[in-house]
Each structure stands twice: as C-alpha cells, then as structure tokens.
Scaffold this motif. Structure first.
Motif, PDB file in Angstrom:
ATOM      1  N   UNK A   1       0.871  -1.178   0.000  1.00 32.30           N
ATOM      2  CA  UNK A   1       0.000   0.000   0.000  1.00 32.30           C
ATOM      3  C   UNK A   1       0.906   1.227   0.000  1.00 32.30           C
ATOM      4  N   UNK A   2       0.663   2.156  -0.931  1.00 31.38           N
ATOM      5  CA  UNK A   2       1.524   3.343  -1.093  1.00 31.38           C
ATOM      6  C   UNK A   2       0.765   4.593  -0.694  1.00 31.38           C
ATOM      7  N   UNK A   3       1.324   5.346   0.270  1.00 39.08           N
ATOM      8  CA  UNK A   3       0.797   6.651   0.664  1.00 39.08           C
ATOM      9  C   UNK A   3       1.750   7.715   0.116  1.00 39.08           C
ATOM     10  N   UNK A   4       1.211   8.665  -0.635  1.00 38.83           N
ATOM     11  CA  UNK A   4       2.044   9.702  -1.250  1.00 38.83           C
ATOM     12  C   UNK A   4       1.966  11.038  -0.517  1.00 38.83           C
ATOM     13  N   UNK A   5       1.042  11.194   0.424  1.00 40.72           N
ATOM     14  CA  UNK A   5       0.957  12.447   1.164  1.00 40.72           C
ATOM     15  C   UNK A   5       2.044  12.532   2.233  1.00 40.72           C
ATOM     16  N   UNK A   6       2.401  13.781   2.593  1.00 42.00           N
ATOM     17  CA  UNK A   6       3.406  13.996   3.620  1.00 42.00           C
ATOM     18  C   UNK A   6       2.797  13.748   4.997  1.00 42.00           C
ATOM     19  N   UNK A   7       3.585  13.131   5.876  1.00 45.09           N
ATOM     20  CA  UNK A   7       3.136  12.812   7.230  1.00 45.09           C
ATOM     21  C   UNK A   7       4.048  13.515   8.228  1.00 45.09           C
ATOM     22  N   UNK A   8       3.490  14.497   8.931  1.00 38.94           N
ATOM     23  CA  UNK A   8       4.281  15.303   9.857  1.00 38.94           C
ATOM     24  C   UNK A   8       4.464  14.632  11.209  1.00 38.94           C
ATOM     25  N   UNK A   9       3.507  13.794  11.600  1.00 34.23           N
ATOM     26  CA  UNK A   9       3.521  13.254  12.961  1.00 34.23           C
ATOM     27  C   UNK A   9       4.325  11.962  13.094  1.00 34.23           C
ATOM     28  N   UNK A  10       4.862  11.456  12.001  1.00 32.86           N
ATOM     29  CA  UNK A  10       5.600  10.197  12.070  1.00 32.86           C
ATOM     30  C   UNK A  10       7.079  10.496  12.282  1.00 32.86           C
ATOM     31  N   UNK A  11       7.600  10.047  13.420  1.00 34.00           N
ATOM     32  CA  UNK A  11       9.027  10.221  13.755  1.00 34.00           C
ATOM     33  C   UNK A  11       9.505   8.941  14.430  1.00 34.00           C
ATOM     34  N   UNK A  12       9.960   7.974  13.652  1.00 35.88           N
ATOM     35  CA  UNK A  12      10.448   6.724  14.267  1.00 35.88           C
ATOM     36  C   UNK A  12      11.637   6.980  15.190  1.00 35.88           C
ATOM     37  N   UNK A  13      11.829   6.081  16.122  1.00 31.27           N
ATOM     38  CA  UNK A  13      12.881   6.125  17.136  1.00 31.27           C
ATOM     39  C   UNK A  13      12.644   7.232  18.165  1.00 31.27           C
TER      40      UNK A  13
END
Length: 314
Positions: A58-70
């Motif tokens: 599944x491909x999401x092309x929108x920008x995601x501001x709240x995702x910050x791994x680690x």
C-alpha cells in the motif's frame, strides 16, 4: 465505558474474519509512506519498492508530519496506519541534512512497533538505467531467490538484524510446493563492510548446459543501491516472546479400529457379527425342503389310519 461496535454488513464481517488470528497466517503486506521532506532519489526508491511489491503493498504519497520513528510519541500515527491498512511491514522515507536519503524499515506485531532499522541510500540506480531484453523482466507474482553473501550477516548484530527485516520484506507468501519455472528473478545482498550492504535485483536466464540441469545466468535489471546501516532497535523480550509464540496444531481425529504396527505398518480391525444360520431365510425352491415338507405332513397321522383319498368324480 467503551462501546463495542459489531459489523452490520456482510462485507464488514468478512473483512474482520480476514484480519482475525489464524493457524496459517496470510501473506504480509507492506505500507510505504514518506515524511514531510523527501528527495528525488528517495521518491524513486519508494516508487520502485512499491513496483517490486506490487499486489502486496500500500503506497501513501501524502506527507506525514507526525511520524518520527525512534522517538517517543512519534510512532502513534504509524501504528494507526498499520491497523487501518492491515500491514505488518512498513517502509518510511525521509530526508534531512543530518540523515540524507533516509529509509526506516520496520515490522509490527499486533499493530504495534516490533523492531526498527534505519539505513541510508547511496549510489542508487533505477530500473530505467539498465538495458536488457524485456522478455527477461520478472513477472508479477513470481517467487524470488534471496541470497545473502558475506560473513557479516552471521557475525555482526546490525547486519543480522538487517537480514531478518529484508527477508520479511522481499519474500512473498509462504508456499509448500513451488514450480521452478516460476523462479525468474533474484535479490542479491552483499556485505561490503560492517555497516554497508550492496543490494541489487537480477533476472534469471536459463541456457543449455548439455545436461538435464540448465545453466543459469544473472542479468541485472535493477534497482541497485548501497544500504548504510545507521540505527536499529531490537524488540523487547516480552514482545519477542509473544510474537514467537506459535499455536498448537489441532489434534488429529482418532480413527476407529485402526492402529499402527512396527512391522506391518497400518493395521485395521473389521467387525463381523455372529452368524445365526438357523434364522437365515432360504429360497422356497430348494430341493432339500421337499422331503421335510412330506415328513411334516405325515407326522399328525403316524398313530392313526391314513387319510382317505378322495374319489375321483365321474
């Protein structure tokens, strides 16, 4: 008090049944998404990973501001998207001055982050930069070979972790039987140093060898890139224990009157009821019954005079 919603339509019920735990799980799906800032190289990498995983991604092309791994609190949105799309693998791309062309590959267990590994992409070559016979292009749905070359995959913790994640990412649904004619491509991962892995994708070409077994050649079809390990996070012991837990196989139904013998193998018993010969119905035309009937007619008149025969009427 939490309100439990039950599915009202048949489609919703079938979808929930697909996501329910099973003894034999379905194939793993991959979620591909990106952060607030990406580069042209990273967009091409995410697009080609999606093409390689077409049908199970599944491909999401929108920008995601709240995702910050680690980072604490930066994985909540990632877990939500994993639950929404029913994906147990994810590839997250981001670009910054400190970490350019950054890829985070991770796995989830019960839609919670299981483990993470962060790699940097260098020396990327797309599929379009390779020239080859288009007849050799891998077909959608075919099974790949996956080769890991180098002692680092067995001795270095970072590369051992990367090997586990890449195996889950590149392989498709597990099958018991496989047609060798359907193996038309291979993923080659070579450990160049303690933190660098060269990744390439090749097509398989079969040629005559003079024997039954054909000679196999590799034709590079792309993409190819260097993966530089930056950070990684292993799962906790409690999460690992829950993820590695396997369900017991269903007990086999006992078959009546069938046993096993060391010498004879499978032995069966047959039930034969008692034969009651006296109650067996015999046909009326049996020759042995004629004498018995004559004797039965003579028994009542054994002590008296014989019956008078009827005179023939004139």
């Amino acid at each position: 008090m939490l309100k439990i919603k039950t599915p009202k339509s048949g489609k919703a019920r079938r979808e929930i049944e697909k996501r329910a735990p099973k003894l034999v799980e379905n194939g793993k799906k991959t979620l591909i998404l990106q952060g607030t800032k990406t580069s042209n190289v990273l967009n091409a990498v995410l697009t080609e990973i999606y093409q390689l995983k077409k049908g199970s991604a599944v491909r999401y092309t929108r920008k995601n501001e709240n995702i910050r791994p680690f980072e604490s609190g930066g994985e909540t949105s990632l877990e939500f998207f994993s639950l929404k799309t029913d994906c147990s693998l994810f590839v997250f791309g981001s670009h910054s001055k400190k970490r350019p062309d950054n890829l985070v590959i991770g796995r989830t267990y019960d839609h919670h982050i299981y483990d993470l590994i962060e790699v940097g992409v260098e020396n990327f070559k797309s599929m379009e930069s390779f020239t080859y016979d288009k007849k050799l292009a891998p077909k959608v749905g075919s099974k790949p070979f996956i080769a890991f070359i180098g002692e680092g995959f067995e001795s270095i913790d970072e590369l051992k972790h990367l090997k586990e994640v890449l195996l889950d990412l590149l392989r498709d649904e597990a099958v018991e039987n496989l047609n060798l004619a359907g193996l038309d491509h291979a993923y080659i991962c070579t450990a160049v140093s303690s933190n660098r892995v060269f990744f390439t994708h090749c097509a398989l070409r079969l040629k005559k060898s003079g024997t039954i077994v054909p000679r196999m050649e590799l034709v590079e079809v792309g993409p190819s890139m260097d993966l530089v390990v930056r950070r990684h996070r292993l799962p906790n012991d409690s999460i690992r224990k829950g993820a590695m837990k396997t369900a017991k196989d269903q007990p086999k139904k006992k078959v009546k009157n069938v046993g096993q013998d060391v010498i004879q193998g499978k032995v069966g018993k047959i039930y034969v009821p008692d034969q009651q010969v006296g109650s067996v119905a015999l046909p009326n035309k049996a020759k042995g019954l004629k004498r018995e009937r004559r004797e039965a007619k003579m028994k009542p008149n054994e002590g008296g005079a014989p019956k008078k025969q009827k005179e023939d009427s004139e």
